[in-house]
Design a protein around this motif. Sequence first.
Motif, PDB file in Angstrom:
ATOM      1  N   LYS A  57       3.628  11.771 -14.275  1.00  0.00           N
ATOM      2  CA  LYS A  57       3.514  13.079 -14.923  1.00  0.00           C
ATOM      3  C   LYS A  57       4.045  14.188 -14.006  1.00  0.00           C
ATOM      4  O   LYS A  57       4.773  15.085 -14.444  1.00  0.00           O
ATOM      5  CB  LYS A  57       2.049  13.352 -15.281  1.00  0.00           C
ATOM      6  N   SER A  58       3.704  14.105 -12.727  1.00  0.00           N
ATOM      7  CA  SER A  58       4.148  15.095 -11.751  1.00  0.00           C
ATOM      8  C   SER A  58       5.674  15.079 -11.599  1.00  0.00           C
ATOM      9  O   SER A  58       6.322  16.130 -11.592  1.00  0.00           O
ATOM     10  CB  SER A  58       3.476  14.812 -10.407  1.00  0.00           C
ATOM     11  N   ASN A  59       6.249  13.883 -11.483  1.00  0.00           N
ATOM     12  CA  ASN A  59       7.704  13.765 -11.365  1.00  0.00           C
ATOM     13  C   ASN A  59       8.412  14.285 -12.612  1.00  0.00           C
ATOM     14  O   ASN A  59       9.435  14.962 -12.516  1.00  0.00           O
ATOM     15  CB  ASN A  59       8.106  12.299 -11.118  1.00  0.00           C
ATOM     16  N   LEU A  60       7.871  13.977 -13.775  1.00  0.00           N
ATOM     17  CA  LEU A  60       8.466  14.438 -15.023  1.00  0.00           C
ATOM     18  C   LEU A  60       8.397  15.965 -15.126  1.00  0.00           C
ATOM     19  O   LEU A  60       9.363  16.616 -15.515  1.00  0.00           O
ATOM     20  CB  LEU A  60       7.757  13.785 -16.212  1.00  0.00           C
ATOM     21  N   HIS A  61       7.263  16.526 -14.722  1.00  0.00           N
ATOM     22  CA  HIS A  61       7.095  17.978 -14.744  1.00  0.00           C
ATOM     23  C   HIS A  61       8.127  18.659 -13.838  1.00  0.00           C
ATOM     24  O   HIS A  61       8.777  19.628 -14.230  1.00  0.00           O
ATOM     25  CB  HIS A  61       5.667  18.347 -14.318  1.00  0.00           C
ATOM     26  N   ARG A  62       8.291  18.127 -12.604  1.00  0.00           N
ATOM     27  CA  ARG A  62       9.270  18.706 -11.670  1.00  0.00           C
ATOM     28  C   ARG A  62      10.693  18.574 -12.211  1.00  0.00           C
ATOM     29  O   ARG A  62      11.506  19.479 -12.065  1.00  0.00           O
ATOM     30  CB  ARG A  62       9.148  18.060 -10.293  1.00  0.00           C
ATOM     31  N   ALA A  63      10.991  17.452 -12.845  1.00  0.00           N
ATOM     32  CA  ALA A  63      12.320  17.242 -13.411  1.00  0.00           C
ATOM     33  C   ALA A  63      12.604  18.262 -14.519  1.00  0.00           C
ATOM     34  O   ALA A  63      13.679  18.865 -14.566  1.00  0.00           O
ATOM     35  CB  ALA A  63      12.448  15.820 -13.948  1.00  0.00           C
ATOM     36  N   LYS A  64      11.631  18.458 -15.386  1.00  0.00           N
ATOM     37  CA  LYS A  64      11.815  19.423 -16.485  1.00  0.00           C
ATOM     38  C   LYS A  64      11.939  20.853 -15.954  1.00  0.00           C
ATOM     39  O   LYS A  64      12.742  21.628 -16.461  1.00  0.00           O
ATOM     40  CB  LYS A  64      10.654  19.311 -17.479  1.00  0.00           C
ATOM     41  N   GLN A  65      11.169  21.177 -14.926  1.00  0.00           N
ATOM     42  CA  GLN A  65      11.282  22.499 -14.312  1.00  0.00           C
ATOM     43  C   GLN A  65      12.679  22.705 -13.746  1.00  0.00           C
ATOM     44  O   GLN A  65      13.259  23.780 -13.882  1.00  0.00           O
ATOM     45  CB  GLN A  65      10.262  22.663 -13.179  1.00  0.00           C
ATOM     46  N   ARG A  66      13.198  21.691 -13.098  1.00  0.00           N
ATOM     47  CA  ARG A  66      14.529  21.777 -12.501  1.00  0.00           C
ATOM     48  C   ARG A  66      15.581  22.016 -13.581  1.00  0.00           C
ATOM     49  O   ARG A  66      16.498  22.811 -13.394  1.00  0.00           O
ATOM     50  CB  ARG A  66      14.834  20.498 -11.733  1.00  0.00           C
ATOM     51  N   LEU A  67      15.450  21.344 -14.727  1.00  0.00           N
ATOM     52  CA  LEU A  67      16.392  21.538 -15.827  1.00  0.00           C
ATOM     53  C   LEU A  67      16.302  22.952 -16.386  1.00  0.00           C
ATOM     54  O   LEU A  67      17.320  23.575 -16.673  1.00  0.00           O
ATOM     55  CB  LEU A  67      16.116  20.543 -16.948  1.00  0.00           C
ATOM     56  N   GLU A  68      15.082  23.444 -16.549  1.00  0.00           N
ATOM     57  CA  GLU A  68      14.889  24.786 -17.096  1.00  0.00           C
ATOM     58  C   GLU A  68      15.493  25.856 -16.191  1.00  0.00           C
ATOM     59  O   GLU A  68      16.016  26.860 -16.670  1.00  0.00           O
ATOM     60  CB  GLU A  68      13.397  25.070 -17.295  1.00  0.00           C
TER      61      GLU A  68
END
Length: 130
Positions: A57-68
């Motif tokens: 969940k943490s990795n996915l959250h960071r990935a989505k933040q990076r895309l945004e």
Amino acid sequence: MEQQADKQAFDSKGHSVELLLSQFTPKQAVIFFLKEGFRYQLKEIALILQTSETAVKSNLHRAKQRLEKGGEPFSTDSFWDEKERNELSELFYKTLEAQDPALLIRALPSLKSVIQKPTYTPTCTLCMAA
């Protein structure tokens, strides 16, 4: 006409794979690929990657933040081994072509930057016994 459609599909897949490899760490790329591309549940991804659901969940959250944000100010190159980057690129593309995530999942244990085997030291073993 069919060649044009094939070329567009290749360009689209190639662009998606390049985005994953350029914006994310290896683990984030695999998690994002499985979650967003093949709709795996967090629990399933955690089992595949031999990690906790919280870590996924943490990795996915960071990935989505990076895309945004359109990419982080720091480079993800330090997280990548060039041989593994090429291997993962090929795996992502083949998986998309076949629409079969099993192709990627079977190869993951050989990618040390994605699945990290636990290392036990004598101190660690003593801690577990305590």
